[in-house]
Design a protein around this motif. Structure first.
Motif, PDB file in Angstrom:
ATOM      1  N   CYS A 124      52.026  36.356  36.424  1.00  0.00           N
ATOM      2  CA  CYS A 124      51.068  37.297  37.008  1.00  0.00           C
ATOM      3  C   CYS A 124      51.144  37.286  38.527  1.00  0.00           C
ATOM      4  N   THR A 125      50.730  38.393  39.110  1.00  0.00           N
ATOM      5  CA  THR A 125      50.415  38.416  40.530  1.00  0.00           C
ATOM      6  C   THR A 125      48.897  38.507  40.626  1.00  0.00           C
ATOM      7  N   CYS A 126      48.339  37.810  41.581  1.00  0.00           N
ATOM      8  CA  CYS A 126      46.890  37.764  41.727  1.00  0.00           C
ATOM      9  C   CYS A 126      46.516  38.055  43.174  1.00  0.00           C
ATOM     10  N   GLU A 127      45.428  38.753  43.343  1.00  0.00           N
ATOM     11  CA  GLU A 127      44.874  38.983  44.678  1.00  0.00           C
ATOM     12  C   GLU A 127      43.371  38.782  44.611  1.00  0.00           C
ATOM     13  N   ASP A 128      42.889  37.833  45.397  1.00  0.00           N
ATOM     14  CA  ASP A 128      41.462  37.537  45.466  1.00  0.00           C
ATOM     15  C   ASP A 128      40.927  37.889  46.844  1.00  0.00           C
ATOM     16  N   VAL A 129      39.702  38.374  46.869  1.00  0.00           N
ATOM     17  CA  VAL A 129      38.948  38.496  48.112  1.00  0.00           C
ATOM     18  C   VAL A 129      37.944  37.354  48.090  1.00  0.00           C
ATOM     19  N   LEU A 130      38.049  36.489  49.083  1.00  0.00           N
ATOM     20  CA  LEU A 130      37.214  35.290  49.169  1.00  0.00           C
ATOM     21  C   LEU A 130      36.203  35.445  50.292  1.00  0.00           C
ATOM     22  N   VAL A 131      34.996  34.963  50.047  1.00  0.00           N
ATOM     23  CA  VAL A 131      33.949  34.971  51.070  1.00  0.00           C
ATOM     24  C   VAL A 131      33.376  33.565  51.178  1.00  0.00           C
ATOM     25  N   ARG A 132      32.948  33.227  52.372  1.00  0.00           N
ATOM     26  CA  ARG A 132      32.359  31.908  52.597  1.00  0.00           C
ATOM     27  C   ARG A 132      30.837  32.068  52.657  1.00  0.00           C
ATOM     28  N   GLN A 133      30.154  31.311  51.802  1.00  0.00           N
ATOM     29  CA  GLN A 133      28.688  31.312  51.787  1.00  0.00           C
ATOM     30  C   GLN A 133      28.211  29.885  51.609  1.00  0.00           C
ATOM     31  N   ASP A 134      27.212  29.530  52.363  1.00  0.00           N
ATOM     32  CA  ASP A 134      26.617  28.198  52.247  1.00  0.00           C
ATOM     33  C   ASP A 134      27.663  27.089  52.320  1.00  0.00           C
ATOM     34  N   GLY A 135      28.675  27.283  53.170  1.00  0.00           N
ATOM     35  CA  GLY A 135      29.664  26.244  53.424  1.00  0.00           C
ATOM     36  C   GLY A 135      30.770  26.128  52.396  1.00  0.00           C
ATOM     37  N   ARG A 136      30.857  27.081  51.437  1.00  0.00           N
ATOM     38  CA  ARG A 136      31.946  27.016  50.456  1.00  0.00           C
ATOM     39  C   ARG A 136      32.489  28.413  50.176  1.00  0.00           C
ATOM     40  N   TRP A 137      33.647  28.436  49.540  1.00  0.00           N
ATOM     41  CA  TRP A 137      34.328  29.689  49.240  1.00  0.00           C
ATOM     42  C   TRP A 137      33.958  30.197  47.858  1.00  0.00           C
ATOM     43  N   PHE A 138      33.810  31.521  47.757  1.00  0.00           N
ATOM     44  CA  PHE A 138      33.532  32.204  46.499  1.00  0.00           C
ATOM     45  C   PHE A 138      34.480  33.394  46.364  1.00  0.00           C
ATOM     46  N   ILE A 139      34.720  33.782  45.123  1.00  0.00           N
ATOM     47  CA  ILE A 139      35.554  34.950  44.843  1.00  0.00           C
ATOM     48  C   ILE A 139      34.638  36.165  44.705  1.00  0.00           C
ATOM     49  N   ARG A 140      34.887  37.164  45.511  1.00  0.00           N
ATOM     50  CA  ARG A 140      34.147  38.424  45.429  1.00  0.00           C
ATOM     51  C   ARG A 140      34.844  39.380  44.465  1.00  0.00           C
ATOM     52  N   HIS A 141      36.168  39.395  44.559  1.00  0.00           N
ATOM     53  CA  HIS A 141      36.945  40.326  43.728  1.00  0.00           C
ATOM     54  C   HIS A 141      38.276  39.678  43.377  1.00  0.00           C
ATOM     55  N   ARG A 142      38.626  39.737  42.101  1.00  0.00           N
ATOM     56  CA  ARG A 142      39.923  39.226  41.653  1.00  0.00           C
ATOM     57  C   ARG A 142      40.657  40.352  40.934  1.00  0.00           C
ATOM     58  N   GLN A 143      41.918  40.565  41.325  1.00  0.00           N
ATOM     59  CA  GLN A 143      42.796  41.533  40.662  1.00  0.00           C
ATOM     60  C   GLN A 143      44.013  40.776  40.157  1.00  0.00           C
ATOM     61  N   VAL A 144      44.234  40.828  38.844  1.00  0.00           N
ATOM     62  CA  VAL A 144      45.372  40.156  38.222  1.00  0.00           C
ATOM     63  C   VAL A 144      46.240  41.211  37.555  1.00  0.00           C
ATOM     64  N   HIS A 145      47.540  41.137  37.818  1.00  0.00           N
ATOM     65  CA  HIS A 145      48.503  42.000  37.142  1.00  0.00           C
ATOM     66  C   HIS A 145      49.477  41.125  36.364  1.00  0.00           C
ATOM     67  N   ARG A 146      49.430  41.244  35.034  1.00  0.00           N
ATOM     68  CA  ARG A 146      50.436  40.573  34.220  1.00  0.00           C
ATOM     69  C   ARG A 146      51.727  41.370  34.331  1.00  0.00           C
ATOM     70  N   ASP A 147      52.828  40.652  34.543  1.00  0.00           N
ATOM     71  CA  ASP A 147      54.127  41.317  34.712  1.00  0.00           C
ATOM     72  C   ASP A 147      54.618  42.001  33.451  1.00  0.00           C
ATOM     73  N   ASP A 148      54.157  41.541  32.285  1.00  0.00           N
ATOM     74  CA  ASP A 148      54.652  42.111  31.025  1.00  0.00           C
ATOM     75  C   ASP A 148      53.891  43.370  30.598  1.00  0.00           C
ATOM     76  N   LEU A 149      52.894  43.786  31.362  1.00  0.00           N
ATOM     77  CA  LEU A 149      52.091  44.961  31.022  1.00  0.00           C
ATOM     78  C   LEU A 149      52.225  46.032  32.097  1.00  0.00           C
ATOM     79  N   PRO A 150      52.033  47.302  31.735  1.00  0.00           N
ATOM     80  CA  PRO A 150      52.064  48.357  32.750  1.00  0.00           C
ATOM     81  C   PRO A 150      51.029  48.097  33.829  1.00  0.00           C
ATOM     82  N   ARG A 151      51.339  48.461  35.049  1.00  0.00           N
ATOM     83  CA  ARG A 151      50.437  48.195  36.177  1.00  0.00           C
ATOM     84  C   ARG A 151      49.288  49.174  36.281  1.00  0.00           C
ATOM     85  N   ASP A 152      49.432  50.372  35.824  1.00  0.00           N
ATOM     86  CA  ASP A 152      48.491  51.442  36.124  1.00  0.00           C
ATOM     87  C   ASP A 152      47.278  50.951  36.745  1.00  0.00           C
TER      88      ASP A 152
END
Length: 151
Positions: free
Chosen positions: A123-151
């Motif tokens: 897979c390829t992954c892209e996360d948008v990370l934000v820092r809150q209260d001294g730690r990192w959180f994921i706001r948005h995660r996009q995962v593309h499996r290579d074996d499936l169409p990307r659309d």
């Protein structure tokens, strides 16, 4: 023909921040692989989005992400399957809104206890990370499996 020099648009990050995010992903992925779903989903904001080309609609909100993750972990356990997420080739940049954009490749292995390990997904992954209260959180995660169409 002369090539133009590469000028990255992203803002560079420090080596310390890069290492901090690598630690975040090591802990995050190990939590899921070891069945600690609450810890894994705790890394998502309450209103996070998890989108993947393996599902027709994105998962919206930590509660929905947690429900699906618990079901997946339960199924793996019932099937006697160990799954490992091997995340690498981290590319990290700072966005203008002070978030971080983290791009990685993930190799996901599947091992039936007593059997051979095999590569299940790439897979390829892209996360948008934000820092809150001294730690990192994921706001948005996009995962593309290579074996499936990307659309």
């Amino acid at each position: 023909m002369t090539q133009a020099p590469h000028k990255p648009e992203e803002t560079e990050v420090s080596a310390a921040l890069f290492a901090e995010i690598q630690q975040f992903y090591g802990r995050h992925m190990r939590a899921m692989d070891e069945g600690r779903v609450a810890e894994w989903t705790g890394d998502f904001l309450a209103d996070a989005v998890f989108a993947t080309n393996a599902r027709p609609e994105p998962q919206r909100g930590r509660a929905e992400i947690a429900r699906n993750a618990r079901a997946a972990a339960r199924q793996l356990q019932e099937d006697g399957v160990l799954r490992r997420h091997c995340v690498g080739t981290l590319e990290l940049r700072r966005a203008k809104d002070a978030t971080l954009v983290a791009k990685t490749y993930a190799l996901i292995t599947r091992t039936v206890v007593g059997g051979r390990s095999e590569l299940e997904f790439v897979c390829t992954c892209e996360d948008v990370l934000v820092r809150q209260d001294g730690r990192w959180f994921i706001r948005h995660r996009q995962v593309h499996r290579d074996d499936l169409p990307r659309d």
